[in-house]
Design a protein around this motif. Sequence first.
Motif, PDB file in Angstrom:
ATOM      1  N   ALA A   1      11.764   4.070  17.780  1.00 48.56           N
ATOM      2  CA  ALA A   1      11.859   3.864  18.957  1.00 48.56           C
ATOM      3  C   ALA A   1      12.341   4.885  19.966  1.00 48.56           C
ATOM      4  O   ALA A   1      11.550   5.092  20.998  1.00 48.56           O
ATOM      5  N   ALA A   2      13.025   5.832  19.530  1.00 49.29           N
ATOM      6  CA  ALA A   2      13.286   7.042  20.022  1.00 49.29           C
ATOM      7  C   ALA A   2      12.316   7.745  20.360  1.00 49.29           C
ATOM      8  O   ALA A   2      12.058   8.534  21.338  1.00 49.29           O
ATOM      9  N   HIS A   3      11.371   7.802  19.207  1.00 49.32           N
ATOM     10  CA  HIS A   3      10.389   8.878  19.104  1.00 49.32           C
ATOM     11  C   HIS A   3       8.990   8.402  20.019  1.00 49.32           C
ATOM     12  O   HIS A   3       8.458   9.297  20.631  1.00 49.32           O
ATOM     13  N   ALA A   4       8.797   7.135  19.897  1.00 46.63           N
ATOM     14  CA  ALA A   4       7.563   6.506  20.341  1.00 46.63           C
ATOM     15  C   ALA A   4       7.819   5.792  21.566  1.00 46.63           C
ATOM     16  O   ALA A   4       7.821   4.456  21.696  1.00 46.63           O
ATOM     17  N   GLN A   5       8.077   6.561  22.883  1.00 42.94           N
ATOM     18  CA  GLN A   5       8.471   5.712  24.148  1.00 42.94           C
ATOM     19  C   GLN A   5       7.203   5.300  24.663  1.00 42.94           C
ATOM     20  O   GLN A   5       5.976   6.068  24.560  1.00 42.94           O
ATOM     21  N   SER A   6       6.989   4.059  24.953  1.00 42.05           N
ATOM     22  CA  SER A   6       5.558   3.430  25.688  1.00 42.05           C
ATOM     23  C   SER A   6       5.924   2.705  26.913  1.00 42.05           C
ATOM     24  O   SER A   6       7.111   2.510  27.248  1.00 42.05           O
ATOM     25  N   SER A   7       4.913   2.550  27.536  1.00 43.47           N
ATOM     26  CA  SER A   7       5.040   1.869  28.960  1.00 43.47           C
ATOM     27  C   SER A   7       3.594   1.134  29.182  1.00 43.47           C
ATOM     28  O   SER A   7       2.704   1.251  28.621  1.00 43.47           O
ATOM     29  N   VAL A   8       3.809   0.178  30.172  1.00 52.16           N
ATOM     30  CA  VAL A   8       2.950  -0.872  30.549  1.00 52.16           C
ATOM     31  C   VAL A   8       2.967  -0.661  32.123  1.00 52.16           C
ATOM     32  O   VAL A   8       4.088  -1.055  32.726  1.00 52.16           O
ATOM     33  N   THR A   9       1.945  -0.437  32.758  1.00 49.81           N
ATOM     34  CA  THR A   9       1.864  -0.503  34.496  1.00 49.81           C
ATOM     35  C   THR A   9       0.900  -1.379  34.757  1.00 49.81           C
ATOM     36  O   THR A   9      -0.244  -1.314  34.484  1.00 49.81           O
TER      37      THR A   9
ATOM     38  N   GLY B   1      -1.453   0.979  29.395  1.00 55.42           N
ATOM     39  CA  GLY B   1      -0.403   1.216  28.572  1.00 55.42           C
ATOM     40  C   GLY B   1      -0.689   2.377  27.974  1.00 55.42           C
ATOM     41  O   GLY B   1      -1.637   2.945  27.648  1.00 55.42           O
ATOM     42  N   ASP B   2       0.671   3.039  27.611  1.00 56.21           N
ATOM     43  CA  ASP B   2       0.520   4.527  27.082  1.00 56.21           C
ATOM     44  C   ASP B   2       1.645   4.411  26.044  1.00 56.21           C
ATOM     45  O   ASP B   2       3.010   4.084  26.388  1.00 56.21           O
ATOM     46  N   GLU B   3       1.705   5.193  24.927  1.00 55.29           N
ATOM     47  CA  GLU B   3       2.748   5.209  23.920  1.00 55.29           C
ATOM     48  C   GLU B   3       2.706   6.770  23.396  1.00 55.29           C
ATOM     49  O   GLU B   3       1.471   6.972  23.032  1.00 55.29           O
ATOM     50  N   ASP B   4       3.739   7.255  23.474  1.00 55.04           N
ATOM     51  CA  ASP B   4       3.778   8.712  23.077  1.00 55.04           C
ATOM     52  C   ASP B   4       4.076   8.575  21.513  1.00 55.04           C
ATOM     53  O   ASP B   4       5.198   7.878  20.877  1.00 55.04           O
ATOM     54  N   LEU B   5       2.900   9.116  20.592  1.00 60.15           N
ATOM     55  CA  LEU B   5       3.129   9.049  19.145  1.00 60.15           C
ATOM     56  C   LEU B   5       3.654  10.290  18.719  1.00 60.15           C
ATOM     57  O   LEU B   5       3.794  10.458  17.246  1.00 60.15           O
ATOM     58  N   GLY B   6       3.763  11.295  19.583  1.00 52.93           N
ATOM     59  CA  GLY B   6       4.578  12.749  18.865  1.00 52.93           C
ATOM     60  C   GLY B   6       3.478  13.425  18.629  1.00 52.93           C
ATOM     61  O   GLY B   6       2.413  13.329  18.571  1.00 52.93           O
ATOM     62  N   GLY B   7       4.048  14.818  18.812  1.00 49.64           N
ATOM     63  CA  GLY B   7       2.856  15.883  18.472  1.00 49.64           C
ATOM     64  C   GLY B   7       1.727  15.949  19.482  1.00 49.64           C
ATOM     65  O   GLY B   7       0.616  16.457  19.262  1.00 49.64           O
ATOM     66  N   GLY B   8       2.282  15.545  20.593  1.00 48.99           N
ATOM     67  CA  GLY B   8       1.092  15.766  21.629  1.00 48.99           C
ATOM     68  C   GLY B   8       0.027  14.412  21.870  1.00 48.99           C
ATOM     69  O   GLY B   8      -0.863  14.511  22.497  1.00 48.99           O
ATOM     70  N   MET B   9       0.273  13.556  21.036  1.00 50.31           N
ATOM     71  CA  MET B   9      -0.683  12.514  20.649  1.00 50.31           C
ATOM     72  C   MET B   9      -0.055  11.342  21.605  1.00 50.31           C
ATOM     73  O   MET B   9       0.980  10.868  21.480  1.00 50.31           O
ATOM     74  N   HIS B  10      -1.147  10.633  22.213  1.00 46.93           N
ATOM     75  CA  HIS B  10      -0.741   9.116  22.854  1.00 46.93           C
ATOM     76  C   HIS B  10      -1.808   8.141  22.667  1.00 46.93           C
ATOM     77  O   HIS B  10      -2.758   8.385  22.406  1.00 46.93           O
ATOM     78  N   ALA B  11      -1.207   6.801  22.270  1.00 40.46           N
ATOM     79  CA  ALA B  11      -2.143   5.632  22.315  1.00 40.46           C
ATOM     80  C   ALA B  11      -2.018   5.155  23.469  1.00 40.46           C
ATOM     81  O   ALA B  11      -1.148   5.148  24.247  1.00 40.46           O
ATOM     82  N   GLU B  12      -3.160   4.712  24.024  1.00 37.83           N
ATOM     83  CA  GLU B  12      -3.480   4.269  25.366  1.00 37.83           C
ATOM     84  C   GLU B  12      -4.370   2.978  25.440  1.00 37.83           C
ATOM     85  O   GLU B  12      -5.315   2.936  24.517  1.00 37.83           O
ATOM     86  N   PHE B  13      -4.136   2.242  26.569  1.00 40.80           N
ATOM     87  CA  PHE B  13      -5.228   1.201  26.898  1.00 40.80           C
ATOM     88  C   PHE B  13      -5.325   0.835  28.279  1.00 40.80           C
ATOM     89  O   PHE B  13      -4.516   1.281  29.114  1.00 40.80           O
ATOM     90  N   ASN B  14      -6.571   0.046  28.671  1.00 40.32           N
ATOM     91  CA  ASN B  14      -6.789  -0.253  30.003  1.00 40.32           C
ATOM     92  C   ASN B  14      -7.413  -1.658  30.005  1.00 40.32           C
ATOM     93  O   ASN B  14      -8.561  -1.586  29.412  1.00 40.32           O
TER      94      ASN B  14
ATOM     95  N   VAL C   1      -9.354   0.858  24.262  1.00 44.81           N
ATOM     96  CA  VAL C   1      -8.261   1.236  23.647  1.00 44.81           C
ATOM     97  C   VAL C   1      -8.643   2.550  23.074  1.00 44.81           C
ATOM     98  O   VAL C   1      -9.544   2.857  22.883  1.00 44.81           O
ATOM     99  N   GLY C   2      -7.471   3.606  23.047  1.00 48.12           N
ATOM    100  CA  GLY C   2      -7.899   4.951  22.637  1.00 48.12           C
ATOM    101  C   GLY C   2      -6.618   5.910  22.238  1.00 48.12           C
ATOM    102  O   GLY C   2      -5.451   5.245  22.359  1.00 48.12           O
ATOM    103  N   VAL C   3      -6.926   6.977  21.844  1.00 44.32           N
ATOM    104  CA  VAL C   3      -5.969   8.160  21.546  1.00 44.32           C
ATOM    105  C   VAL C   3      -6.412   9.413  22.452  1.00 44.32           C
ATOM    106  O   VAL C   3      -7.455   9.566  22.754  1.00 44.32           O
ATOM    107  N   ARG C   4      -5.264  10.039  22.881  1.00 43.12           N
ATOM    108  CA  ARG C   4      -5.220  11.082  23.745  1.00 43.12           C
ATOM    109  C   ARG C   4      -4.423  12.318  23.076  1.00 43.12           C
ATOM    110  O   ARG C   4      -3.519  11.994  22.686  1.00 43.12           O
ATOM    111  N   GLY C   5      -5.002  13.347  23.020  1.00 44.33           N
ATOM    112  CA  GLY C   5      -4.358  14.343  22.383  1.00 44.33           C
ATOM    113  C   GLY C   5      -4.704  15.939  22.959  1.00 44.33           C
ATOM    114  O   GLY C   5      -5.595  15.751  23.690  1.00 44.33           O
ATOM    115  N   ASN C   6      -4.496  16.967  22.190  1.00 40.10           N
ATOM    116  CA  ASN C   6      -4.670  18.319  22.732  1.00 40.10           C
ATOM    117  C   ASN C   6      -6.331  18.405  22.382  1.00 40.10           C
ATOM    118  O   ASN C   6      -6.769  19.215  23.086  1.00 40.10           O
ATOM    119  N   LEU C   7      -6.773  17.846  21.522  1.00 38.13           N
ATOM    120  CA  LEU C   7      -8.118  18.056  21.324  1.00 38.13           C
ATOM    121  C   LEU C   7      -9.157  16.979  22.242  1.00 38.13           C
ATOM    122  O   LEU C   7     -10.135  17.104  21.910  1.00 38.13           O
TER     123      LEU C   7
END
Length: 358
Positions: free
Chosen positions: A20-28, A71-84, A110-116
Amino acid sequence: MKSNLRKSALAVSAMILATAAHAQSSVTLYGIVDAGVMYMSKTRNATGGNGGKFIGFTDSGEAPSVFGLKGDEDLGGGMHAEFNLESGINLGNGGFNNSNGNLFGRQAWVGVRGNLGTLRAGLQYSPFFDVVWEADPRGLSQLGSNLVVYSYNALGTGVFNSNMIKYDSPVIAGLQGSVMLALGGVAGDFQAGRQYSANLQYHWRDLGVFAAYYNGNTGGAMTPLPTNLGMQARIIGASYKFDALTAKASFTNYKMAGSGINNNVYNVGVDFMATPVIDLNAGVWYMVNRDDTSSKSLLGAVGANYFLSRRTGIYTQVGVVNNKGGQNLGLAMGEAPTTLYAPAGTTVGVNVGIRHLF
């Protein structure tokens, strides 16, 4: 035994807390509500002639009325899971509008976002439509903009793309690109309803250059506003910012299978922040059919926005279109098809309204 169970429970709890501390998530929850009054000097009747004047309430006068969830969830290492999930709404009757007849008919992915880059799957806007938006000097207003010209030619094809896989590259030295493939989902026929598109954009200081291509086959699932027409389209354009003024110019070609549409569209326009609370914009579109040069349209529109706050503004916009030959380009999306098509000759439209963002 109880001691071991207690240790196991504590270990699991620690893992959950660490996750929970590592993967911060939010829904707007977000949205736009826009409504006003519209006047048209002419409308097009069922036989193509003048159906008379129109004046009345209009939903989505300048911007589409919508609500959505991000929605956005921080997966760590610059990776995020997201949806709209995004739906259009009609402020006139509480039903659907700008949503192609579906609850979340605008966006559902739904998707993933990162440095690549970013990889998304689901109902999305095509890379071609993204550039049409970028190239528009009036911000895809519902009256007198790239959106009206686009919808007149292609309806919803290339805007609401079902079954899509889309990749957006990271920005490298000002350069960024996107590609998509939408699968038709027709058993035994891979080509039916297949759509693909790509764009490339370059931004350096105040200069922007962009280009895109779209190719789609007929077939696939039907929707209230057809999104499966056979279309080949391409656009190239540029923008430049001079302090508070941004100028844009573009060339677009729409070629629709089996319809006789092979339209070249030339557009120039400006947006000017006259003061921190007053925005002025204008655009001109010249459209001609390459296969019948006597069929042409000239559309011009101006708009003014006064911002009462960061989220609320009032606006007025005026558009004029002149059609010759077989063209019947209209002025606005708000009461389509009443206002998306116009008869031969000159038609004038005026829209006054209020818009609130949340």
